[in-house]
Design a protein around this motif. Sequence first.
Motif, short mmCIF file in Angstrom:
data_model
loop_
_atom_site.label_atom_id
_atom_site.label_comp_id
_atom_site.label_asym_id
_atom_site.label_seq_id
_atom_site.Cartn_x
_atom_site.Cartn_y
_atom_site.Cartn_z
N THR A 27 33.03 -14.05 11.97
CA THR A 27 33.13 -14.22 10.52
C THR A 27 33.95 -13.11 9.90
O THR A 27 34.81 -13.36 9.04
CB THR A 27 31.72 -14.26 9.89
N LEU A 28 33.72 -11.86 10.31
CA LEU A 28 34.50 -10.74 9.80
C LEU A 28 35.97 -10.90 10.17
O LEU A 28 36.86 -10.54 9.39
CB LEU A 28 33.96 -9.42 10.34
N ALA A 29 36.23 -11.43 11.36
CA ALA A 29 37.62 -11.65 11.78
C ALA A 29 38.32 -12.63 10.84
O ALA A 29 39.46 -12.38 10.41
CB ALA A 29 37.66 -12.16 13.22
N PHE A 30 37.66 -13.72 10.50
CA PHE A 30 38.29 -14.70 9.61
C PHE A 30 38.41 -14.16 8.19
O PHE A 30 39.39 -14.49 7.49
CB PHE A 30 37.51 -16.01 9.63
N LEU A 31 37.47 -13.34 7.76
CA LEU A 31 37.62 -12.70 6.45
C LEU A 31 38.83 -11.78 6.44
O LEU A 31 39.55 -11.70 5.43
CB LEU A 31 36.35 -11.91 6.10
N ALA A 32 39.06 -11.09 7.56
CA ALA A 32 40.23 -10.22 7.65
C ALA A 32 41.52 -11.04 7.74
O ALA A 32 42.54 -10.68 7.13
CB ALA A 32 40.11 -9.30 8.87
N PHE A 33 41.50 -12.16 8.49
CA PHE A 33 42.69 -12.99 8.61
C PHE A 33 43.14 -13.53 7.25
O PHE A 33 44.32 -13.50 6.91
CB PHE A 33 42.42 -14.18 9.54
N PHE A 34 42.19 -14.02 6.45
CA PHE A 34 42.51 -14.66 5.18
C PHE A 34 42.39 -13.71 3.99
O PHE A 34 42.53 -14.13 2.84
CB PHE A 34 41.61 -15.88 4.97
N ARG A 35 42.13 -12.41 4.27
CA ARG A 35 42.16 -11.36 3.26
C ARG A 35 41.18 -11.62 2.11
O ARG A 35 41.50 -11.47 0.93
CB ARG A 35 43.57 -11.17 2.70
N TYR A 36 39.97 -12.01 2.45
CA TYR A 36 38.93 -12.15 1.45
C TYR A 36 38.26 -10.80 1.21
O TYR A 36 38.04 -10.04 2.14
CB TYR A 36 37.87 -13.17 1.90
N ASP A 37 37.92 -10.53 -0.04
CA ASP A 37 37.27 -9.27 -0.38
C ASP A 37 35.84 -9.25 0.16
O ASP A 37 35.13 -10.27 0.12
CB ASP A 37 37.23 -9.06 -1.89
N MET A 38 35.41 -8.09 0.63
CA MET A 38 34.02 -7.91 1.03
C MET A 38 33.21 -7.58 -0.23
O MET A 38 33.26 -6.47 -0.75
CB MET A 38 33.90 -6.77 2.05
N THR A 39 32.48 -8.57 -0.71
CA THR A 39 31.71 -8.42 -1.94
C THR A 39 30.23 -8.64 -1.63
O THR A 39 29.84 -8.98 -0.51
CB THR A 39 32.16 -9.44 -3.00
N LEU A 40 29.39 -8.47 -2.66
CA LEU A 40 27.97 -8.72 -2.48
C LEU A 40 27.71 -10.19 -2.17
O LEU A 40 26.80 -10.54 -1.41
CB LEU A 40 27.20 -8.31 -3.75
N ASN A 41 28.51 -11.08 -2.75
CA ASN A 41 28.38 -12.51 -2.43
C ASN A 41 28.66 -12.77 -0.96
O ASN A 41 27.97 -13.58 -0.32
CB ASN A 41 29.34 -13.34 -3.29
N VAL A 42 29.66 -12.11 -0.42
CA VAL A 42 30.00 -12.29 1.00
C VAL A 42 28.89 -11.72 1.89
O VAL A 42 28.52 -12.33 2.90
CB VAL A 42 31.35 -11.63 1.31
N ILE A 43 28.33 -10.57 1.51
CA ILE A 43 27.20 -10.00 2.27
C ILE A 43 26.03 -10.97 2.26
O ILE A 43 25.37 -11.19 3.29
CB ILE A 43 26.79 -8.64 1.69
N ALA A 44 25.74 -11.55 1.10
CA ALA A 44 24.65 -12.53 1.01
C ALA A 44 24.93 -13.73 1.91
O ALA A 44 24.01 -14.25 2.58
CB ALA A 44 24.48 -12.98 -0.44
N ALA A 45 26.18 -14.18 1.96
CA ALA A 45 26.53 -15.31 2.82
C ALA A 45 26.38 -14.94 4.30
O ALA A 45 25.92 -15.77 5.10
CB ALA A 45 27.96 -15.76 2.53
N ILE A 46 26.75 -13.72 4.66
CA ILE A 46 26.62 -13.28 6.06
C ILE A 46 25.16 -13.27 6.48
O ILE A 46 24.80 -13.74 7.57
CB ILE A 46 27.27 -11.90 6.25
N LEU A 47 24.27 -12.74 5.62
CA LEU A 47 22.85 -12.70 5.96
C LEU A 47 22.27 -14.11 6.01
O LEU A 47 21.42 -14.42 6.86
CB LEU A 47 22.11 -11.84 4.94
N THR A 48 22.70 -14.98 5.10
CA THR A 48 22.25 -16.37 5.13
C THR A 48 22.70 -17.06 6.40
O THR A 48 21.93 -17.78 7.06
CB THR A 48 22.79 -17.14 3.91
#
Length: 336
Positions: free
Chosen positions: A183-204
């Motif tokens: 998941t972190l790899a694809f966030l880096a590929f598509f240059r998405y910001d690491m936000t609290l929403n993304v952290i919540a999605a990772i834990l979910t």
Amino acid sequence: MNIFKNTNIDFLRWRWQAIAVSWVIILAGLFVMFTKGIPRGIEFAGGTVVITQFDQPVSVQQVRAALDKVFPGGGENTVVQAYGDPSLRQVMIRVPQLGAESGAALSTIQREIVAALTQGNVGTFKVQGTEIVGPAVGRELESKGIWATALSLIFILAYLAFRFQFSFGVGAVVATIHDLLITLAFLAFFRYDMTLNVIAAILTMTGYSTNDTIVIFDRIRENLRSMRRDSLRDVINASVNQTLNRTVINSGLALLTSLALFFFGGEVLHGFAFTMVVGIITGTYSSVFIAAAIVSFWRGDAPTRAAAHAPAAAASTTTAQQPGRRSKPQRKARAS
């Protein structure tokens, strides 16, 4: 509802290929993260975000030119991008945290952005929203996000080691770490910001993937009792095939929901929805290929090893059913 009937797919046959594909994606993601990093949202990086809405269509280049001309220090460190529905003509301006500015200095940046746009003659606009995060808050949120993710992995290992066996716990944790790295790899590929929403999605996503893995592991444990003469490889393949309907239906419904959020949820939920889409696909894939493969590597494929790990009650039943086998006290009694 049965989508698949009487499937007999040899999933473990592709375990090495699946692991190779995962390693390629993970290594590529790590390379991008180390060279370019993962963009951090305002919550973690600190700084100021101003969302403006213009009365007339305006391009991102016009806004950036106004900031380069008037904004103190130019706009070299400023992020300017279209925001939300294009018909609303909204632009997001983000000034990251530089140096050790205090909260008062960050508030001043907001006023300087508005003044630069006014003097730059880019059109009439109004401020729709402002978000200001100081450096101390950003560091605290980053630390809490890392701790939340690490503790979730530790508790997953402890629960599965207690509920099943240690090898199952290791398989689930390895699969979860695999999901996190992909998941972190694809966030880096598509240059998405690491936000609290993304952290919540990772834990979910972590919880969702673990739940899917537990369902498969529970079926493996049941089949170890009824398939004691079969190899562990056959037991795992049978278990995955038996839960395939449930896995596809649950994952498919969750994926459709996440895709709806991605396309129609707006800019605020874009990162969250993207993380969920990647996480659901990766979590389903890892439950079938990675977690089960780790258990098979750990415990081996031999029938004796599969039977040795079956419950003691099942083993005693097997002994009682063998004809002609008597205990030593019985033989002694007949001899006397």
